[in-house]
Design a protein around this motif. Structure first.
Motif, PDB file in Angstrom:
ATOM      1  N   PHE A 314       0.831  -1.210   0.000  1.00  0.00           N
ATOM      2  CA  PHE A 314       0.000   0.000   0.000  1.00  0.00           C
ATOM      3  C   PHE A 314       0.866   1.261   0.000  1.00  0.00           C
ATOM      4  O   PHE A 314       0.480   2.286  -0.573  1.00  0.00           O
ATOM      5  N   LYS A 315       2.055   1.202   0.610  1.00  0.00           N
ATOM      6  CA  LYS A 315       2.953   2.363   0.563  1.00  0.00           C
ATOM      7  C   LYS A 315       3.331   2.673  -0.882  1.00  0.00           C
ATOM      8  O   LYS A 315       3.362   3.844  -1.301  1.00  0.00           O
ATOM      9  N   SER A 316       3.579   1.648  -1.645  1.00  0.00           N
ATOM     10  CA  SER A 316       3.900   1.846  -3.060  1.00  0.00           C
ATOM     11  C   SER A 316       2.702   2.441  -3.803  1.00  0.00           C
ATOM     12  O   SER A 316       2.869   3.254  -4.723  1.00  0.00           O
ATOM     13  N   TYR A 317       1.494   2.025  -3.401  1.00  0.00           N
ATOM     14  CA  TYR A 317       0.288   2.572  -4.033  1.00  0.00           C
ATOM     15  C   TYR A 317       0.195   4.074  -3.775  1.00  0.00           C
ATOM     16  O   TYR A 317      -0.092   4.859  -4.686  1.00  0.00           O
ATOM     17  N   ASN A 318       0.422   4.473  -2.518  1.00  0.00           N
ATOM     18  CA  ASN A 318       0.378   5.895  -2.183  1.00  0.00           C
ATOM     19  C   ASN A 318       1.447   6.674  -2.947  1.00  0.00           C
ATOM     20  O   ASN A 318       1.198   7.785  -3.437  1.00  0.00           O
ATOM     21  N   ASP A 319       2.652   6.084  -3.034  1.00  0.00           N
ATOM     22  CA  ASP A 319       3.739   6.767  -3.739  1.00  0.00           C
ATOM     23  C   ASP A 319       3.409   6.931  -5.220  1.00  0.00           C
ATOM     24  O   ASP A 319       3.764   7.944  -5.843  1.00  0.00           O
ATOM     25  N   ARG A 320       2.720   5.972  -5.779  1.00  0.00           N
ATOM     26  CA  ARG A 320       2.442   5.987  -7.216  1.00  0.00           C
ATOM     27  C   ARG A 320       1.224   6.861  -7.552  1.00  0.00           C
ATOM     28  O   ARG A 320       1.255   7.653  -8.503  1.00  0.00           O
ATOM     29  N   TYR A 321       0.164   6.747  -6.764  1.00  0.00           N
ATOM     30  CA  TYR A 321      -1.100   7.403  -7.125  1.00  0.00           C
ATOM     31  C   TYR A 321      -1.446   8.604  -6.246  1.00  0.00           C
ATOM     32  O   TYR A 321      -2.367   9.350  -6.567  1.00  0.00           O
ATOM     33  N   GLY A 322      -0.745   8.791  -5.135  1.00  0.00           N
ATOM     34  CA  GLY A 322      -1.015   9.912  -4.245  1.00  0.00           C
ATOM     35  C   GLY A 322      -1.886   9.511  -3.062  1.00  0.00           C
ATOM     36  O   GLY A 322      -2.626   8.523  -3.111  1.00  0.00           O
ATOM     37  N   ILE A 384      -8.933  -2.862  -8.372  1.00  0.00           N
ATOM     38  CA  ILE A 384      -8.408  -1.497  -8.281  1.00  0.00           C
ATOM     39  C   ILE A 384      -6.974  -1.513  -8.828  1.00  0.00           C
ATOM     40  O   ILE A 384      -6.114  -2.219  -8.312  1.00  0.00           O
ATOM     41  N   PRO A 385      -6.696  -0.750  -9.866  1.00  0.00           N
ATOM     42  CA  PRO A 385      -5.356  -0.810 -10.490  1.00  0.00           C
ATOM     43  C   PRO A 385      -4.231  -0.507  -9.506  1.00  0.00           C
ATOM     44  O   PRO A 385      -4.340   0.399  -8.676  1.00  0.00           O
ATOM     45  N   HIS A 386      -3.147  -1.286  -9.599  1.00  0.00           N
ATOM     46  CA  HIS A 386      -1.982  -1.079  -8.733  1.00  0.00           C
ATOM     47  C   HIS A 386      -0.733  -1.496  -9.531  1.00  0.00           C
ATOM     48  O   HIS A 386      -0.223  -2.609  -9.384  1.00  0.00           O
ATOM     49  N   ASP A 387      -0.252  -0.589 -10.333  1.00  0.00           N
ATOM     50  CA  ASP A 387       0.896  -0.898 -11.193  1.00  0.00           C
ATOM     51  C   ASP A 387       2.184  -1.072 -10.414  1.00  0.00           C
ATOM     52  O   ASP A 387       3.151  -1.652 -10.938  1.00  0.00           O
ATOM     53  N   ALA A 388       2.199  -0.591  -9.155  1.00  0.00           N
ATOM     54  CA  ALA A 388       3.430  -0.690  -8.365  1.00  0.00           C
ATOM     55  C   ALA A 388       3.483  -1.954  -7.527  1.00  0.00           C
ATOM     56  O   ALA A 388       4.423  -2.144  -6.750  1.00  0.00           O
ATOM     57  N   SER A 389       2.489  -2.846  -7.661  1.00  0.00           N
ATOM     58  CA  SER A 389       2.456  -4.080  -6.878  1.00  0.00           C
ATOM     59  C   SER A 389       3.327  -5.147  -7.519  1.00  0.00           C
ATOM     60  O   SER A 389       3.405  -5.243  -8.759  1.00  0.00           O
TER      61      SER A 389
END
Length: 439
Positions: A314-322, A384-389
């Motif tokens: 989820f940290k990567s999600y925040n970093d990628r999408y805000g 839910i898209p998560h390209d950083a996963s």
């Protein structure tokens, strides 16, 4: 959304499943006469304006007139049941005593007139009482009472002009004064209705004097025993009604403030036990539920299951999408998890950050695993898209499942530790999966 209600045993907030439910509130007696929906800011401003203006006659706002009438007659049913027999007994007692004391004088042509008039008074009062005893007719109380009241006052005011015995004529004048006092001050009529009865009665007496030749009104006596007494009673009734209006306005203000306090208390209770972002139970609420269910399970020898859920990367999600998108993601996940938990007894909560928990009383390992599978499937369906996963192109969950039967001395920390260990296993095994911790 998580739901809360007060229990009788501990007065704590207990979670449920379908939104926020108000706790048991202490209702003000005023709320029985003033519907809560009328306690609005505009109504309160009108009341404050009336109080500020003062004046001889305070105007009750139109929207509150029915409530004011209900306030004045809030004990009317009890008043009728307890007071009517006494009133009837008093009237019959006065008639009987007067007839007995004046028996010698009544041995004349006045006897029939006297007894007929007494029967008319007793009958009018009895009919009025019987008419307002049913609860459904009490809405028309003033209209029903007005008719016998006018008849009784007119009869008592006219009778001294027909009687030939001076003592009886004086007694009738006394009784007329007594009747006016009862009608204006004792029957809980409004000042307007009491005034209308008095004006109608006195006008009828004047017309009878003019139109019926045998009636000869003694005007000084009529003024002393009827007009002056009526004016004094109406003055007292005006004071009483204005005092009741002030008490009513104060009660309305108190009820309004109580409603505001109740709403604030409920809001604070929600804020103290609900996660502001997702609307789920927060960690504080879950800890309390865990303690309650653990002790219940200990007493009953039952099981308690706990799902510990973590959002993968989820940290990567925040970093990628805000962070704004991250908040929206957490809300969607909360709805998905909550929709997968079907029992009202279960509690879905946000444990903190990107972690969620599901408490399930009375569920074994197999049942908890079924719910965990349903949660995982539901979130995968959201896609839910998560390209950083590193495990999927969409947001995924790792779930730890623990199910324990409380022992005699162990605490709920054992269940939490077991669920945490299971979650660690799920994440260590590659995430996006479920791990079950054996008992």
């Amino acid at each position: 959304m998580c739901e809360w209600h007060f229990t009788h045993s501990d007065r704590t907030m207990r979670p449920g499943r379908n939104g926020m439910r108000r706790g048991r509130r202490m209702e003000s007696p005023m709320l029985k006469t003033v519907p809560p929906e009328l306690l609005t800011e505009s109504v309160i401003r009108d009341v404050e304006s009336v109080i500020a203006r003062g004046g001889l006659f305070q105007r009750v706002p139109e929207i509150l007139r029915a409530s004011f009438q209900a306030y004045r007659h809030r004990d009317l049913n009890r008043y009728i049941k307890l007071g009517s027999p006494f009133l009837m007994a008093m009237i019959l007692g006065i008639i009987a005593l007067t007839t007995l004391l004046q028996w010698q004088a009544l041995q004349s042509r006045d006897s029939a007139l006297w007894l007929g008039g007494c029967a008319m008074v007793a009958g009018s009062v009895l009919v009025g009482i019987l008419a307002v005893i049913p609860t459904r007719t009490q809405h028309y109380y003033s209209a029903i009472v007005s008719v016998p009241a006018v008849l009784v006052i007119v009869k008592l005011a006219v009778m001294p002009g027909l009687l030939t015995i001076p003592e009886l004529a004086v007694l009738e004048s006394y009784f007329c004064s007594l009747a006016i006092i009862v009608v204006v001050l004792a029957l809980k009529l409004s000042l307007r209705d009491a005034t209308l009865i008095i004006v109608t009665s006195l006008t009828a007496v004047v017309l009878i004097h003019w139109l019926v030749s045998p009636v000869n009104i003694d005007w000084p006596r009529f003024a002393y025993y009827c007009v002056f007494v009526a004016l004094v009673c109406l003055f007292i009734a005006w004071q009483n009604e204005e005092r009741e209006k002030r008490a009513f306005f104060q009660s309305v203000m108190i009820a309004y403030n109580a409603a505001l306090n109740d709403e604030l208390t409920q809001r604070l209770a929600v804020q103290a036990n609900q996660d502001p972002l997702t609307g789920l139970a927060n960690r504080r609420a879950l800890d309390r539920e865990l303690a309650l269910e653990w002790e219940r399970a200990r007493r009953e020898g039952d099981t308690v299951a706990l799902l510990y859920i973590d959002v993968d990367y989820f940290k990567s999600y925040n970093d990628r999408y805000g962070h704004s998108a991250g908040d929206e993601c957490l809300v969607s996940l909360a709805r998905g998890i909550e929709g997968s938990v079907h029992r009202p007894a279960d509690t879905v909560s946000r444990w903190g950050g990107e972690e969620f928990a599901v408490l399930m009383p009375g569920v074994d390992h197999a049942g908890a695993r079924v719910v965990a599978d349903r949660v995982l499937t539901s979130i995968d369906a959201l896609a839910i898209p998560h390209d950083a996963s590193s495990v999927s192109r969409h947001v995924t969950l790792s779930i730890g499942v623990a199910c324990l039967t409380p022992g005699r001395v162990d605490g709920v920390d054992r269940l939490i530790a077991a669920a945490d260990t299971a979650l660690y296993k799920a994440k260590s095994a590659g995430r996006h999966q479920i791990a079950v911790q054996a008992s």
